[in-house]
Design a protein around this motif. Structure first.
Motif, PDB file in Angstrom:
ATOM      1  N   ASN A  88     -10.694   6.395  -2.504  1.00 46.28           N
ATOM      2  CA  ASN A  88     -10.312   7.273  -1.945  1.00 46.28           C
ATOM      3  C   ASN A  88      -8.874   6.924  -1.739  1.00 46.28           C
ATOM      4  N   GLY A  89      -8.078   6.831  -3.037  1.00 39.29           N
ATOM      5  CA  GLY A  89      -6.458   6.216  -2.850  1.00 39.29           C
ATOM      6  C   GLY A  89      -6.902   4.864  -2.978  1.00 39.29           C
ATOM      7  N   THR A  90      -5.744   4.021  -3.928  1.00 38.74           N
ATOM      8  CA  THR A  90      -6.124   2.912  -4.548  1.00 38.74           C
ATOM      9  C   THR A  90      -6.414   1.820  -3.203  1.00 38.74           C
ATOM     10  N   ARG A  91      -5.713   2.364  -2.341  1.00 38.74           N
ATOM     11  CA  ARG A  91      -5.258   1.496  -0.768  1.00 38.74           C
ATOM     12  C   ARG A  91      -6.434   0.900   0.080  1.00 38.74           C
ATOM     13  N   GLU A  92      -7.069   2.371  -0.121  1.00 39.30           N
ATOM     14  CA  GLU A  92      -9.117   1.592   0.898  1.00 39.30           C
ATOM     15  C   GLU A  92      -9.344   0.296  -0.343  1.00 39.30           C
ATOM     16  N   PHE A 115       4.908  -8.269  -0.874  1.00 38.92           N
ATOM     17  CA  PHE A 115       4.131  -7.551  -1.660  1.00 38.92           C
ATOM     18  C   PHE A 115       3.176  -6.999  -0.959  1.00 38.92           C
ATOM     19  N   TYR A 116       2.198  -5.741  -1.180  1.00 39.39           N
ATOM     20  CA  TYR A 116       2.031  -4.422  -0.910  1.00 39.39           C
ATOM     21  C   TYR A 116       0.934  -5.256   0.375  1.00 39.39           C
ATOM     22  N   GLN A 117       0.937  -5.267   1.953  1.00 37.37           N
ATOM     23  CA  GLN A 117       0.313  -6.196   3.148  1.00 37.37           C
ATOM     24  C   GLN A 117      -1.976  -5.543   2.800  1.00 37.37           C
ATOM     25  N   LEU A 119      -2.575  -8.952  -8.822  1.00 37.83           N
ATOM     26  CA  LEU A 119      -0.810  -8.139  -9.409  1.00 37.83           C
ATOM     27  C   LEU A 119      -0.691  -6.668  -9.115  1.00 37.83           C
ATOM     28  N   CYS A 120       0.264  -6.820  -8.942  1.00 42.30           N
ATOM     29  CA  CYS A 120       1.482  -5.107  -8.429  1.00 42.30           C
ATOM     30  C   CYS A 120       2.215  -5.006  -9.583  1.00 42.30           C
ATOM     31  N   THR A 121       1.772  -4.409 -10.863  1.00 42.57           N
ATOM     32  CA  THR A 121       2.541  -4.167 -11.810  1.00 42.57           C
ATOM     33  C   THR A 121       2.958  -2.376 -12.559  1.00 42.57           C
ATOM     34  N   GLY A 145       6.477  -3.568  -9.989  1.00 45.30           N
ATOM     35  CA  GLY A 145       5.771  -4.020  -8.657  1.00 45.30           C
ATOM     36  C   GLY A 145       6.093  -3.199  -7.392  1.00 45.30           C
ATOM     37  N   ASN A 146       6.068  -3.265  -6.169  1.00 42.95           N
ATOM     38  CA  ASN A 146       6.659  -2.904  -5.083  1.00 42.95           C
ATOM     39  C   ASN A 146       6.257  -4.685  -4.095  1.00 42.95           C
ATOM     40  N   PRO A 147       7.960  -4.569  -4.359  1.00 44.44           N
ATOM     41  CA  PRO A 147       9.169  -3.295  -4.088  1.00 44.44           C
ATOM     42  C   PRO A 147       9.841  -3.939  -5.027  1.00 44.44           C
ATOM     43  N   SER A 185      -5.396  -6.030 -10.777  1.00 43.43           N
ATOM     44  CA  SER A 185      -4.422  -4.966 -11.087  1.00 43.43           C
ATOM     45  C   SER A 185      -3.796  -4.471 -10.724  1.00 43.43           C
ATOM     46  N   ASP A 186      -3.436  -3.911  -9.733  1.00 40.78           N
ATOM     47  CA  ASP A 186      -2.388  -2.645  -8.919  1.00 40.78           C
ATOM     48  C   ASP A 186      -1.768  -1.585  -9.173  1.00 40.78           C
ATOM     49  N   GLU A 187      -2.100  -0.528 -10.424  1.00 38.74           N
ATOM     50  CA  GLU A 187      -0.950  -0.770 -11.163  1.00 38.74           C
ATOM     51  C   GLU A 187      -0.948   1.095 -11.247  1.00 38.74           C
ATOM     52  N   CYS A 188      -0.698   0.902  -9.608  1.00 41.58           N
ATOM     53  CA  CYS A 188      -0.373   2.950  -9.022  1.00 41.58           C
ATOM     54  C   CYS A 188       0.620   3.059  -9.010  1.00 41.58           C
ATOM     55  N   TYR A 189       2.695   2.488  -9.848  1.00 42.93           N
ATOM     56  CA  TYR A 189       3.204   3.076  -9.916  1.00 42.93           C
ATOM     57  C   TYR A 189       3.821   2.912 -11.481  1.00 42.93           C
ATOM     58  N   SER A 190       2.360   2.702 -12.641  1.00 38.85           N
ATOM     59  CA  SER A 190       2.362   2.164 -13.844  1.00 38.85           C
ATOM     60  C   SER A 190       2.881   4.176 -14.122  1.00 38.85           C
ATOM     61  N   HIS A 249      -6.059   2.816 -10.093  1.00 35.19           N
ATOM     62  CA  HIS A 249      -4.772   4.376 -10.344  1.00 35.19           C
ATOM     63  C   HIS A 249      -5.088   4.661  -9.852  1.00 35.19           C
ATOM     64  N   SER A 250      -4.149   5.591  -9.641  1.00 34.00           N
ATOM     65  CA  SER A 250      -3.585   6.565  -8.371  1.00 34.00           C
ATOM     66  C   SER A 250      -3.564   8.013  -8.951  1.00 34.00           C
ATOM     67  N   LEU A 251      -3.571   8.569  -8.089  1.00 36.17           N
ATOM     68  CA  LEU A 251      -2.737  10.021  -8.178  1.00 36.17           C
ATOM     69  C   LEU A 251      -1.404   9.982  -7.355  1.00 36.17           C
ATOM     70  N   SER A 252      -1.524   9.848  -6.328  1.00 39.15           N
ATOM     71  CA  SER A 252      -0.404   9.140  -5.546  1.00 39.15           C
ATOM     72  C   SER A 252       1.139   9.994  -5.833  1.00 39.15           C
ATOM     73  N   LYS A 253       1.371   8.278  -6.575  1.00 36.74           N
ATOM     74  CA  LYS A 253       2.592   8.760  -6.819  1.00 36.74           C
ATOM     75  C   LYS A 253       2.346   9.589  -8.228  1.00 36.74           C
ATOM     76  N   ARG A 254       1.821   9.257  -9.115  1.00 38.10           N
ATOM     77  CA  ARG A 254       1.606  10.072 -10.848  1.00 38.10           C
ATOM     78  C   ARG A 254       1.861  11.106 -10.394  1.00 38.10           C
ATOM     79  N   LEU A 278      -4.135  13.278  -1.397  1.00 39.44           N
ATOM     80  CA  LEU A 278      -5.961  14.032  -1.810  1.00 39.44           C
ATOM     81  C   LEU A 278      -6.614  12.882  -1.844  1.00 39.44           C
ATOM     82  N   ARG A 279      -5.671  11.668  -1.435  1.00 38.25           N
ATOM     83  CA  ARG A 279      -6.722  10.465  -1.218  1.00 38.25           C
ATOM     84  C   ARG A 279      -7.841  10.269  -2.561  1.00 38.25           C
ATOM     85  N   SER A 280      -6.624  10.398  -4.137  1.00 42.33           N
ATOM     86  CA  SER A 280      -7.535   9.840  -5.057  1.00 42.33           C
ATOM     87  C   SER A 280      -7.186   9.327  -5.758  1.00 42.33           C
TER      88      SER A 280
HETATM   89  C1  LIG Z   1       1.654  -1.168  -4.317  1.00 42.92           C
HETATM   90  C2  LIG Z   1       0.774  -0.149  -3.676  1.00 42.92           C
HETATM   91  N1  LIG Z   1      -0.763  -0.156  -3.980  1.00 42.92           N
HETATM   92  C3  LIG Z   1      -1.209   0.555  -3.344  1.00 42.92           C
HETATM   93  C4  LIG Z   1      -0.928   1.397  -2.763  1.00 42.92           C
HETATM   94  C5  LIG Z   1      -1.595   3.069  -2.016  1.00 42.92           C
HETATM   95  O1  LIG Z   1      -1.694   3.596  -2.541  1.00 42.92           O
HETATM   96  P1  LIG Z   1      -3.340   5.698  -2.573  1.00 42.92           P
HETATM   97  O2  LIG Z   1      -4.356   5.119  -1.621  1.00 42.92           O
HETATM   98  O3  LIG Z   1      -1.919   6.383  -2.439  1.00 42.92           O
HETATM   99  O4  LIG Z   1      -3.468   5.889  -3.802  1.00 42.92           O
HETATM  100  C6  LIG Z   1       0.724   1.949  -2.622  1.00 42.92           C
HETATM  101  C7  LIG Z   1       1.089   2.794  -1.572  1.00 42.92           C
HETATM  102  O5  LIG Z   1       2.408   2.605  -1.357  1.00 42.92           O
HETATM  103  C8  LIG Z   1       1.218   0.815  -3.070  1.00 42.92           C
HETATM  104  O6  LIG Z   1       2.619   1.127  -2.446  1.00 42.92           O
END
Ligand SMILES: Cc1ncc(COP(=O)(O)O)c(C=O)c1O
Length: 398
Positions: free
Chosen positions: A99-103, A127-129, A173-175, A177-179, A205-210, A242-247, A253-255
Motif C-alpha cells: 500500500n505504497g512503499t512507505r508502509e 534519509f527518508y525518515q 538504499l535510496c536510489t 536518493g531523497n533528498p 533498495s528504495d527505488e520509488c524515484y527511479s 517501487h511505487s506509483l506515487s511519483k511515477r 492510490l497508495r500502491s
Molecule cells: C524516499 C522515499 N521513499 C518512499 C516514499 C513513500 O512513497 P509511497 O508510500 O507514496 O510509495 C517516499 C515519499 O515521499 C520517499 O520520498
C-alpha cells in the motif's frame, strides 16, 4: 506502551511547522511550497477511470498476495525496465503488492530483523525518515552513513568498519536518493550485493524515484538488474521497493510493490497477513493499468525536466546548486544556516523549503544536511519559476 515509541524523532514537517510558526509571511505574496515531496501533476485520466470502473468490486476481502494479474503486471514491468532475464521474476514467488512503499519500507524491517543479535540497520544520511523509525521499532540500532558532495552524495561504503558489517542485518538504499537525487551505479550496487553475501545481510533498495530522470536513453539502474547481471538471478538478499506515487502521480492510490528474494518475500508475506494490508480490488485494477503504460511516465519526466531547466537557470548564478542525477529535488547549499535560510525565506518571500538538517542526523559532530535545503519541484512550472525568482531576490538581499 511500547517504550521504543519514545525513540521516534519528530517528523521533519513537524519541525518545519514550528520553525514557520515563529514568524509571519507577507500576506501580499501568494504562498509557494517547495517543501513537500508530493507530486502535483494530475493523475492520468485512465487511472482514475479504471478505479471508478472497479468501484463495485468491494464485496470480497482482497488477499495479501494481490491478484495474479497485478503480480504479473509488476513483474513484467520490472523485467522490461531493468532488462531482467525472461521469467527470472516469478509473479508467484518474487513480488508482493504494497500500500505504497512507505508502509512496506517500515514493515520490512519488522519482518527481517532478529532483535536478539544486537542488530544494526544501515541507512544513508540524509534519509527518508521511515528507515530510522522502522529500525527503532524493530529493536535495531540505526547506523547512519553520511553522504557528501565529494562522493557524489553517496555513502562511503568502503570505509564502513567490518565490525559494523558484521552486525548489519538490513541495509536501506535510496536510489535515486531523497533528498540528494544521487543514483548508484550498477557496479556500486553489485559491490554491495557481494558485501551482503559476505556479511549475511539483506538489502532493501528504495527505488520509488527511479522513473523520474533526465535522459530517456539512460534510466537509473536498479538492484534487481545489478543482481541479475552478476548471475544472482534468484535475487538472493535483494528486495526492491517501487511505487506509483511519483511515477504515475498517484500518491493517493497508495500502491506499490516489492520484488526480489523469494524466501525473504515468503516470510514478509507471512508478516503482512498479520499486519493486514491487502490492496482494495479497485486499487489493484487501476495499478495494473498504470504499470502497463509508459506514455504518461514519459510526459511526466518532460514536465520535471522543464522545471529543472527553468529553476537552475534562475538559481545557479546566486547559489551552489546542481542538477541531480535523478528525482525531483534540488539540494542546494545555503549561504547562511539552513534553518535560518528556510525561516527567513518564508518570512520575506512566502516560499517554503525544508532545512536539510531536519533530514539528517549528526554523526561524529557533523550533520551532512546542515547548510543545505531540499526543494521539491512538484508545483506547476509557473509556481516553480516564481519561487526561484523570489529565492534569488532573497539571496541577493542577504
Ligand atoms: C524516499 C522515499 N521513499 C518512499 C516514499 C513513500 O512513497 P509511497 O508510500 O507514496 O510509495 C517516499 C515519499 O515521499 C520517499 O520520498
Amino acid at each position: 506502551m511500547n517504550p521504543d515509541l519514545a525513540k521516534l524523532q519528530p517528523y521533519p514537517f513537524q519541525k518545519l511547522a514550528e520553525l514557520k510558526s515563529e514568524v509571519s509571511a507577507p500576506a501580499t505574496l501568494e504562498p509557494v511550497a517547495l517543501s513537500i515531496g508530493e507530486p502535483q501533476h494530475p493523475t492520468p485520466h485512465f487511472i482514475n477511470e479504471e478505479l471508478l470502473t472497479h468501484l463495485h468490486g468491494l464485496a470480497n476481502y482482497p488477499i495479501t498476495r494481490g491478484s495474479a494479474g497485478l503480480r504479473e503486471a509488476v513483474t513484467a514491468w520490472a523485467t522490461r525496465r531493468f532488462a531482467l532475464p525472461a521469467a527470472s521474476l516469478d509473479p508467484e514467488r518474487h513480488a508482493l503488492p504494497v500500500n505504497g512503499t512507505r508502509e512496506a519500507l517500515f514493515a520490512f524491517a519488522q519482518a527481517v530483523i532478529d532483535r536478539n543479535r544486537e542488530p544494526l540497520v544501515l541507512m544513508p544520511n540524509p534519509f527518508y525518515q521511515i528507515y530510522e523509525g522502522a529500525a527503532l521499532l524493530a529493536g535495531a540500532e540505526p547506523y547512519y552513513l553520511n553522504c557528501h558532495p565529494a562522493q557524489g552524495f553517496l555513502p562511503d561504503f568502503d570505509n564502513v568498519p567490518d565490525e559494523v558489517w558484521a552486525r548489519c542485518q538490513l541495509l536501506y538504499l535510496c536510489t535515486p536518493g531523497n533528498p540528494t537525487g544521487a543514483v548508484m551505479s550498477q557496479a556500486q550496487l553489485q559491490a554491495l550485493i557481494e558485501k551482503a553475501e559476505r556479511h549475511d545481510f539483506v538489502i532493501a533498495s528504495d527505488e520509488c524515484y527511479s522513473e523520474i530522470y533526465f535522459e530517456e536513453a539512460s534510466p537509473p539502474p536498479g538492484l534487481l538488474g545489478a543482481a541479475a547481471s552478476m548471475g544472482n538471478t534468484d535475487y538472493r538478499r535483494c528486495v526492491v521497493f517501487h511505487s506509483l506515487s511519483k511515477r504515475s502521480n498517484a500518491p493517493g492510490l497508495r500502491s506499490g510493490f516489492v520484488a526480489g528474494d523469494a524466501e525473504i518475500l515468503e516470510r514478509f508475506h507471512l508478516y503482512r497477513t498479520y499486519h493486514g494490508c491487502a490492496l482494495p480490488p479497485p486499487v489493484q485494477a487501476a495499478s495494473i493499468k498504470a504499470w502497463g503504460d509508459e506514455a504518461h511516465v514519459r510526459e511526466n519526466r518532460a514536465l520535471y525536466r522543464e522545471k529543472f531547466d527553468a529553476m537552475l537557470e534562475i538559481l545557479a548564478p546566486v547559489m551552489e546548486v546542481e542538477r541531480p542525477d535523478a528525482g525531483f529535488y534540488l539540494w542546494p547549499r545555503t549561504p547562511i544556516d539552513d534553518t535560518q535560510f528556510a525561516q527567513r525565506l518564508f518570512a520575506e518571500q512566502h516560499v517554503t523549503v525544508l532545512p536539510g538538517s531536519y533530514l539528517s542526523r549528526e554523526v561524529n559532530g557533523e550533520n551532512p544536511g546542515r547548510n543545505r535545503v531540499r526543494m521539491a519541484l512538484v508545483a506547476p512550472l509557473d509556481d516553480c519559476v516564481e519561487a526561484a525568482q523570489r529565492i534569488r531576490v532573497f539571496i541577493e538581499k542577504l
